[in-house]
Design an enzyme around this catalytic site. Structure first.
Site, PDB file in Angstrom:
ATOM      1  N   ASP A 175       0.888  -1.154   0.000  1.00  0.00           N
ATOM      2  CA  ASP A 175       0.000   0.000   0.000  1.00  0.00           C
ATOM      3  C   ASP A 175       0.925   1.202   0.000  1.00  0.00           C
ATOM      4  O   ASP A 175       1.627   1.447   0.992  1.00  0.00           O
ATOM      5  CB  ASP A 175      -0.886  -0.013   1.249  1.00  0.00           C
ATOM      6  CG  ASP A 175      -1.816   1.197   1.329  1.00  0.00           C
ATOM      7  OD1 ASP A 175      -1.618   2.159   0.556  1.00  0.00           O
ATOM      8  OD2 ASP A 175      -2.723   1.191   2.171  1.00  0.00           O
ATOM      9  N   VAL A 176       0.970   1.950  -1.091  1.00  0.00           N
ATOM     10  CA  VAL A 176       1.965   3.028  -1.210  1.00  0.00           C
ATOM     11  C   VAL A 176       1.732   4.144  -0.205  1.00  0.00           C
ATOM     12  O   VAL A 176       2.638   4.949   0.038  1.00  0.00           O
ATOM     13  CB  VAL A 176       2.004   3.602  -2.644  1.00  0.00           C
ATOM     14  CG1 VAL A 176       2.438   2.542  -3.639  1.00  0.00           C
ATOM     15  CG2 VAL A 176       0.673   4.234  -3.034  1.00  0.00           C
ATOM     16  N   ASN A 212       2.735   3.048 -10.527  1.00  0.00           N
ATOM     17  CA  ASN A 212       1.461   2.974 -11.232  1.00  0.00           C
ATOM     18  C   ASN A 212       0.259   3.192 -10.320  1.00  0.00           C
ATOM     19  O   ASN A 212      -0.783   3.640 -10.790  1.00  0.00           O
ATOM     20  CB  ASN A 212       1.336   1.598 -11.912  1.00  0.00           C
ATOM     21  CG  ASN A 212      -0.068   1.335 -12.416  1.00  0.00           C
ATOM     22  OD1 ASN A 212      -0.497   1.905 -13.423  1.00  0.00           O
ATOM     23  ND2 ASN A 212      -0.818   0.490 -11.705  1.00  0.00           N
ATOM     24  N   TYR A 230      -7.534  14.768  -8.890  1.00  0.00           N
ATOM     25  CA  TYR A 230      -6.670  13.900  -9.701  1.00  0.00           C
ATOM     26  C   TYR A 230      -5.714  14.752 -10.537  1.00  0.00           C
ATOM     27  O   TYR A 230      -4.515  14.481 -10.613  1.00  0.00           O
ATOM     28  CB  TYR A 230      -7.545  13.038 -10.603  1.00  0.00           C
ATOM     29  CG  TYR A 230      -6.787  12.051 -11.460  1.00  0.00           C
ATOM     30  CD1 TYR A 230      -6.363  10.835 -10.932  1.00  0.00           C
ATOM     31  CD2 TYR A 230      -6.522  12.320 -12.802  1.00  0.00           C
ATOM     32  CE1 TYR A 230      -5.689   9.914 -11.716  1.00  0.00           C
ATOM     33  CE2 TYR A 230      -5.849  11.408 -13.592  1.00  0.00           C
ATOM     34  CZ  TYR A 230      -5.438  10.203 -13.050  1.00  0.00           C
ATOM     35  OH  TYR A 230      -4.761   9.297 -13.833  1.00  0.00           O
ATOM     36  N   LYS A 237      -1.547  14.757 -10.247  1.00  0.00           N
ATOM     37  CA  LYS A 237      -0.681  14.331 -11.356  1.00  0.00           C
ATOM     38  C   LYS A 237       0.240  15.468 -11.807  1.00  0.00           C
ATOM     39  O   LYS A 237       1.390  15.215 -12.212  1.00  0.00           O
ATOM     40  CB  LYS A 237      -1.528  13.835 -12.529  1.00  0.00           C
ATOM     41  CG  LYS A 237      -2.248  12.520 -12.248  1.00  0.00           C
ATOM     42  CD  LYS A 237      -1.283  11.384 -11.953  1.00  0.00           C
ATOM     43  CE  LYS A 237      -2.001  10.059 -11.826  1.00  0.00           C
ATOM     44  NZ  LYS A 237      -1.079   8.935 -11.526  1.00  0.00           N
TER      45      LYS A 237
END
Length: 253
Positions: A80-81, A107, A176, A180
């Site tokens: 789990d990042v 990813n 989002y 990013k």
């Protein structure tokens, strides 16, 4: 353009031989389904040993088992990042079992808030998007980077999105989009720092792909994954570093 070194900053030229694909170890986060799963498949098909990161071990084992049926070497790993403990434990495990990491594909991503507006988005959602899409990739990269530096070879691929480009138009997906854009900025900084070290850092937009997050109507997942795998397998020369790509073509930040 490629990342530019700041004047006076020393750059290491290792001269280390590029490992054969069968000697490379890759870690792909968020790989038990969708885009990450296909990236793992394509890397394994080239002979790379793939560590398939998944938050839920049972789902990771199922995905790895499916890929092993195709003949690849794929090992599920709990990741789990957003969990610092998961990240540290996995880095220690990779060090102990392999002593190296050649490829990192950041990813894992979430919070594609297509129905939100920047003027009214839930700030908790923004925090969560940053925690996964930016900080998760950041802390995972920091944890495993010494394993690349040890051998003077590495490929770091941050899976980004064209909607994170500074000049992209639109107001949808604010959480989002901002996460990013921040990931793109981190990509450029890290690439500049590591220029000349044998470690290449790039961001890739896979395009709109037909996954659970992207929804129906997108391009085939295999097409989106191919550009990520290309960046993960870049040759040492020419050193393509600090770029933003879609389908192997450079795009604007």
């Amino acid at each position: 353009m490629n990342a530019v070194a700041f004047p006076g900053r020393p750059r290491r030229r290792t001269g280390v031989a590029e490992p054969e694909p069968s000697q490379r170890i890759a870690l792909v986060s968020g790989a038990n389904r969708g885009l990450g799963y296909e990236v793992a498949r394509q890397l394994a098909a080239q002979g790379v040993t793939v560590l398939l990161g998944a938050r839920k071990p049972l789902l990771g084992e199922k995905a790895a088992r499916q890929l092993r049926r195709e003949g690849g070497t794929v090992i599920p790993v709990k990741l789990d990042v957003t969990s610092t403990q998961d990240v540290r434990e996995l880095a220690a495990r990779i060090d102990g079992e392999y002593g190296r990491l050649d490829i990192l594909v950041n990813n894992a991503g979430a919070y594609f808030d297509i129905d939100d507006d920047p003027s009214s988005v839930n700030i908790d959602l923004v925090r969560q998007a940053l925690e996964t899409n930016l900080i998760g990739a950041w802390q995972l990269t920091e944890a495993v980077l010494p394993l690349m530096q040890r051998h003077g070879y590495g490929r770091i691929v941050n899976v980004s999105s064209g909607c994170g480009a500074i000049d992209s138009e639109g107001s949808a997906c604010p959480a989002y989009r901002v996460s990013k854009a921040a990931l793109n900025s981190h990509t450029r900084m890290l690439a500049t720092e590591l220029a000349g070290s044998g470690i290449l850092v790039n961001a890739v937009c896979p395009g709109w792909v037909a996954t659970d997050m992207g929804g129906h109507g997108g391009r085939p997942v295999a097409e989106g994954a191919a550009g990520i795998v290309w960046a993960a397998m870049l040759p040492t020369r020419p050193a393509i570093n600090g770029g933003f790509f879609r389908d192997r073509q450079r795009i604007d930040w």
